[in-house]
Design an enzyme around this catalytic site. Structure first.
Site: not given
Length: 241
Positions: A114, A138, A209-210, A230
């Protein structure tokens, strides 16, 4: 215990068989019993796999479209409620450690295909490029990109993002520190050592927070060589941003 139900309006009968079992025990209802029941209905019947309830470790994960998937989880590695979500890492003999956010499977250590697919399966060259990553807490995408010496990566979680911070660096933003800590310790098959330090010569991991940053970038006209999305499958908010 067996419960049978007759649905006269559709001419159907259902039989539910329940049996309490100790951990590791096998049901006494076997293939011969199943075939005997099928013979009573002249083969016009169908059986479904056994559902194992009330286990110490829940094996079942519903999908966002209400499908039920059974895994072979045998150990709870992490189970923490954060300010933003429930974070679980469960071990599977088949898949390795798996990250679940609010019980939504995100990635397992066996899912390298993936990560490679979302980064282009080797068809893209990230060397000396700037990259914006949305999601990816991740660390798998970051790990793959750093192998190609990008200029700079910035990463956010929940929204996660690789931010452009100059012509020779990579930055990463992640909003939930618990996920990062869990990945660093328990998802080494995905991130390897890429997030052992949250900042390096050509990358940076920022826990915030983006969305405000994205809006700022739009106003500034900032651009990137690559944008990789993602984000989680379930929207964080239904309100347009």
């Amino acid at each position: 215990h067996a419960v049978s139900r007759f649905y006269k309006n559709i001419n159907r009968i259902t039989i539910d068989i329940t049996q309490p079992l100790a951990h590791g025990s096998q049901p006494t209802f076997n293939d011969d019993d199943e075939q005997e029941i099928k013979s009573l209905f002249e083969g016009k019947s169908k059986s479904y796999p056994t559902i194992q309830r009330c286990r110490e470790i829940d094996l079942y994960v519903p999908t966002c479209d209400n499908r039920l998937i059974e895994y072979d989880f045998d150990k709870v590695v992490v189970n923490v409620d954060t300010q933003y979500q429930n974070v679980k890492i469960l071990h599977s003999p088949q898949y390795g450690n798996m990250l679940l956010l609010d019980d939504d499977p995100n990635l397992a250590e066996s899912d390298l295909a993936y990560t490679r697919a979302i980064t282009g399966n080797g068809r893209q060259n990230y060397t000396d490029k700037t990259v914006l990553i949305l999601g990816g807490g991740d660390g798998g995408i970051l790990n793959e990109l750093l192998k190609q010496s990008p200029k700079f990566v910035t990463m956010y979680l929940r929204y996660i993002q690789l931010l452009y911070q100059g012509r020779d660096s990579l930055t990463l933003f992640y909003i939930d520190q618990v996920v990062i800590d869990g990945a660093i310790k328990h998802l080494r098959g995905i991130c390897e050592d890429s997030m052992d330090s949250l900042e390096g010569p050509n990358y940076k991991v920022i826990v915030e927070d983006c969305v405000p940053i994205l809006k700022k970038y739009v106003q500034e006209g900032k651009t990137f060589d690559y944008v990789i999305n993602d984000l989680t499958a379930i929207p964080v908010s239904t309100t347009p941003q």
